[in-house]
Design a protein around this motif. Structure first.
Motif, PDB file in Angstrom:
ATOM      1  N   HIS A   1       0.737   9.276  -5.843  1.00  0.00           N
ATOM      2  CA  HIS A   1       0.933  10.690  -5.499  1.00  0.00           C
ATOM      3  C   HIS A   1       2.029  11.357  -6.328  1.00  0.00           C
TER       4      HIS A   1
ATOM      5  N   MET B   1       0.688   4.035  -2.949  1.00  0.00           N
ATOM      6  CA  MET B   1       0.325   5.425  -2.723  1.00  0.00           C
ATOM      7  C   MET B   1       1.432   6.375  -3.175  1.00  0.00           C
TER       8      MET B   1
ATOM      9  N   ASP C   1       0.829  -1.201   0.000  1.00  0.00           N
ATOM     10  CA  ASP C   1       0.000   0.000   0.000  1.00  0.00           C
ATOM     11  C   ASP C   1       0.866   1.256   0.000  1.00  0.00           C
TER      12      ASP C   1
ATOM     13  N   TRP D   1      -3.544   7.116   7.620  1.00  0.00           N
ATOM     14  CA  TRP D   1      -4.289   5.959   7.147  1.00  0.00           C
ATOM     15  C   TRP D   1      -4.283   4.914   8.236  1.00  0.00           C
TER      16      TRP D   1
ATOM     17  N   ILE E   1      -6.006   2.188  -5.768  1.00  0.00           N
ATOM     18  CA  ILE E   1      -6.275   3.582  -5.425  1.00  0.00           C
ATOM     19  C   ILE E   1      -7.421   4.070  -6.295  1.00  0.00           C
TER      20      ILE E   1
ATOM     21  N   ARG F   1      -7.731   7.770  -3.359  1.00  0.00           N
ATOM     22  CA  ARG F   1      -7.923   7.190  -2.033  1.00  0.00           C
ATOM     23  C   ARG F   1      -7.575   5.703  -2.067  1.00  0.00           C
ATOM     24  N   LEU F   2      -6.843   5.285  -1.051  1.00  0.00           N
ATOM     25  CA  LEU F   2      -6.381   3.910  -0.959  1.00  0.00           C
ATOM     26  C   LEU F   2      -7.481   2.965  -0.484  1.00  0.00           C
TER      27      LEU F   2
ATOM     28  N   GLY G   1       6.198   6.262   0.356  1.00  0.00           N
ATOM     29  CA  GLY G   1       4.825   5.983   0.768  1.00  0.00           C
ATOM     30  C   GLY G   1       4.674   5.878   2.270  1.00  0.00           C
TER      31      GLY G   1
END
Length: 263
Positions: free
Chosen positions: A132, A128, A124, A262, A157, A161-162, A253
């Motif tokens: 980004h 991310m 994750d 998160w 994503i 949003r993850l 990340g």
């Protein structure tokens, strides 16, 4: 290749730590640009990967990264771990000691490191970072990041949003887990040529595409450096591109996790 920013650690700089089975990597990360503010450093993961020994190693790594400067002692840390993470609690442990399972890693590391800490699954974190700052930057819709290495890591994503803990390496295809047939290590161990490997990857990605209809697929891991060998052999509706952050993705990340909160 990700540029390295040689700059003082300012207010937009956080610490990113990426815990692996062999190495624990860390850097100060400039969140404005998504680049390490200095070198990415690493220390060997303690044999067995017990939680207490890993925490000690993190502490030593952070001390070397963040020695001095305004606010250094309180600088937030994001930690990427090879575990399913739910609200800061590890629910699995890949290549790590079973002492991680059920541990509230976020609270534990906050106590051990004496700093604000956020924890995230390692795939994750890499996903991310790519969404980004990397190949998925400013892309709307559904972005799927797959890291092909020892296994298959995955991150989904949606509009930035993850969707956490998206374990697509464990999809069963033809009676076997996808990562047991399609990971980069399997290609090496079985001596597969690029044509045969691309065929396996095609089958896996076609299945994933059918299930999730992504708008973009990003392929990461060390094999992304060889993208010209297999990407032209794939035939999918979805655009497939190599990751751009290379080995810094997990650290970058993780640093995002330090402030994004998160769970």
């Amino acid at each position: 290749m990700t540029a390295v920013v040689e700059a003082a650690a300012g207010p937009d700089v956080r610490i990113g730590i990426d815990v692996g089975g062999t190495w624990i990597k860390g850097a100060l990360v400039d969140l404005a640009s998504g680049t390490p503010a200095g070198a990415v450093r690493r220390l060997q993961t303690p044999p067995g990967g017990r939680a207490d020994a890993v925490a000690d190693t993190m502490d030593r790594l952070i001390a070397g990264l963040d020695a001095g400067g305004p606010g250094a002692a309180d600088r937030a840390v994001g930690v990427a771990i090879p575990s399913i993470v739910q609200r800061g609690v590890a629910r699995s442990a890949a290549n790590m000691d079973s002492s991680w399972i059920g541990l509230d890693v976020q609270s534990y590391l906050r106590s051990r490191l004496g700093r604000p800490v956020g924890v995230v699954n390692d795939a994750d974190a890499a996903g991310m970072a790519e969404a980004h700052y990397g190949a998925g930057a400013a892309k709307q819709g559904v972005v799927l990041v797959l890291t092909l290495g020892t296994g298959i890591g995955s991150a989904l994503i949606v509009d930035g949003r993850l969707v956490p803990n998206f374990e697509l390496g464990h999809l069963e295809i033809g009676g076997a887990k996808a990562e047991s047939r399609t990971s980069a290590v399997v290609r090496e161990n079985e001596g597969l040529g690029w044509v045969e490997y691309a065929g396996r990857l095609q089958r896996y990605l076609s299945h994933v595409e059918f299930l999730f209809s992504p708008d973009l697929i990003i392929i990461g891991g060390g094999i992304s450096a060889c993208a010209n060998e297999y990407l032209p052999r794939l035939s999918l509706r979805t655009r497939v591109v190599p990751a751009s952050l290379e080995n810094s993705a997990g650290v970058v990340g993780a640093a995002l996790q330090a402030t994004a909160g998160w769970k």
